[in-house]
Design a protein around this motif. Structure first.
Motif, PDB file in Angstrom:
ATOM      1  N   CYS A 217      33.935  36.872  45.549  1.00  0.00           N
ATOM      2  CA  CYS A 217      34.935  35.922  45.065  1.00  0.00           C
ATOM      3  C   CYS A 217      35.458  35.074  46.215  1.00  0.00           C
ATOM      4  N   TYR A 237      42.059  39.366  43.206  1.00  0.00           N
ATOM      5  CA  TYR A 237      41.336  39.507  41.930  1.00  0.00           C
ATOM      6  C   TYR A 237      40.090  40.366  42.107  1.00  0.00           C
ATOM      7  N   GLY A 238      39.295  40.051  43.128  1.00  0.00           N
ATOM      8  CA  GLY A 238      38.054  40.781  43.341  1.00  0.00           C
ATOM      9  C   GLY A 238      38.268  42.247  43.642  1.00  0.00           C
ATOM     10  N   GLN A 240      40.778  44.142  42.546  1.00  0.00           N
ATOM     11  CA  GLN A 240      41.095  44.798  41.273  1.00  0.00           C
ATOM     12  C   GLN A 240      39.866  44.890  40.375  1.00  0.00           C
ATOM     13  N   LEU A 241      39.054  43.853  40.394  1.00  0.00           N
ATOM     14  CA  LEU A 241      37.825  43.863  39.597  1.00  0.00           C
ATOM     15  C   LEU A 241      36.889  44.976  40.063  1.00  0.00           C
ATOM     16  N   THR A 292      44.205  47.791  35.181  1.00  0.00           N
ATOM     17  CA  THR A 292      43.493  47.099  36.254  1.00  0.00           C
ATOM     18  C   THR A 292      42.961  45.754  35.785  1.00  0.00           C
ATOM     19  N   VAL A 293      42.459  45.687  34.563  1.00  0.00           N
ATOM     20  CA  VAL A 293      42.008  44.409  34.012  1.00  0.00           C
ATOM     21  C   VAL A 293      43.180  43.437  33.921  1.00  0.00           C
ATOM     22  N   CYS A 296      43.780  42.000  37.243  1.00  0.00           N
ATOM     23  CA  CYS A 296      42.793  40.950  37.529  1.00  0.00           C
ATOM     24  C   CYS A 296      43.266  39.613  36.969  1.00  0.00           C
ATOM     25  N   GLU A 297      43.687  39.628  35.729  1.00  0.00           N
ATOM     26  CA  GLU A 297      44.132  38.398  35.080  1.00  0.00           C
ATOM     27  C   GLU A 297      45.370  37.832  35.769  1.00  0.00           C
ATOM     28  N   ALA A 314      36.221  40.107  34.144  1.00  0.00           N
ATOM     29  CA  ALA A 314      36.999  41.347  34.235  1.00  0.00           C
ATOM     30  C   ALA A 314      36.903  42.151  32.951  1.00  0.00           C
TER      31      ALA A 314
END
Length: 322
Positions: A217, A237-238, A240-241, A292-293, A296-297, A314
């Protein structure tokens, strides 16, 4: 067919993310990247076989082809392409860096499958490299793909600006090294049959799986000359993904069949792997996965509708069946 990157419209809203269009769905977008990437990977190996005066051992190249081509979701390259699209980088312009990431990721799979590591005989629905060839050839094929990744990133065609290329190399090297993927794999091996707490398991998974995903990312942001704040958001983000991807993987190992996964199922419990599923049970792990998703958002909020492809990624990571 690759679609153009997202563009901001006159009213400040965003058009659909790159490789996505109304009605196509995330898996169509993922397939588009995979289809575009495959000939690029094939060409890299063909060039490796033919370029220069030094002989390239045919058996080594055959093992590299066995591992790299015609397999895998190409999820990490997709993340790089989609992250670059946030900043108007055309998909075709991001494929060089995406190919480098896939070379490095495939090296890690070859080595993870070795008898001294996870000792797997099946990967992507076919024999692992050490089974199809031999253990020494598998080690060397992994080494070759690892070094090829940085060769590709250093090429002018990956990006005309040397500073951008240096940034790509640094990001991928940090993610793959002792503070990232390799270090996480070491901790994962050491943790077999040891009961760890949630914080320790998250640390292992953030290094082993999350670091490379986060770097994909960030590398998209580097290609797009993102600001430090934007790169930080993409790394967040990455990260958490990566955790979501690993938790989903651990749940699949528990629930899915070998045929569905394309690799051996139910191996984590047999080896006493330290996972959140083993620690907390499947129900709690699924709750943590949803959290966790959502994280990400949240990390993508600053990008608005332009990040719809990454939001979908995600959800895909959490809900995939293989």
């Amino acid at each position: 067919m690759l679609h153009p990157p997202s563009r901001t419209t006159g009213d400040g809203s965003a058009s659909p993310a790159s490789l996505s269009h109304p009605g196509s769905g995330f898996e169509r977008a993922l397939s588009d990247v995979a289809a575009a990437l495959e000939p690029r990977l094939d060409l890299l190996l063909a060039e490796a076989a033919l370029s220069g005066e030094t002989m390239r051992p045919p058996r080594l190249l055959a093992a590299m082809r066995h591992a790299l081509l015609d397999g895998g979701k190409r999820f990490r390259p997709f993340l790089l392409v989609e992250s670059a699209a946030l900043f108007g980088v055309p998909a075709q312009a991001a494929l060089g860096a995406a190919a480098a990431v896939e070379c490095l990721h495939t090296y890690s799979l070859i080595h993870d499958d070795l008898p001294a590591m996870d000792d797997d005989t099946l990967r992507r629905g076919r024999p692992t490299v050490h089974c199809a060839f031999d253990e020494a050839t598998a080690i060397l094929a992994g080494d070759a793909l690892l070094t090829l990744a940085f060769d590709v990133l250093a090429r002018d065609e990956t990006h005309p600006d040397p500073a951008v290329r240096a940034g790509l190399v640094a990001a991928l090297a940090r993610a793959a090294g002792p503070g990232g993927m390799v270090g996480g794999q070491m901790l994962d091996l050491e943790a077999e049959r040891i009961r760890l707490g949630e914080a320790d398991i998250r640390r292992i998974q953030a290094m082993k799986t999350g670091a490379l995903i986060a770097s994909c990312c960030e590398m998209g942001g580097i290609l797009g000359r993102a600001t430090p704040a934007e790169r930080s958001a993409l790394r967040r983000y990455g990260g958490q993904l990566g955790l979501a991807y690993q938790m989903a993987d651990d749940l699949l190992d528990l629930d899915a069949t070998t045929e569905a996964l394309g690799k051996a199922a139910a191996k984590d419990a047999a080896r006493g792997k330290a996972t959140l599923v083993a620690l907390s049970g499947p129900a709690e792990a699924r709750r943590l996965l949803e959290e966790t998703v959502a994280a990400c958002e949240d990390a993508l909020q600053a990008f608005g509708a332009r990040a719809s492809g990454l939001v979908a990624a995600a959800r895909f990571a959490a809900e995939r069946t293989r």
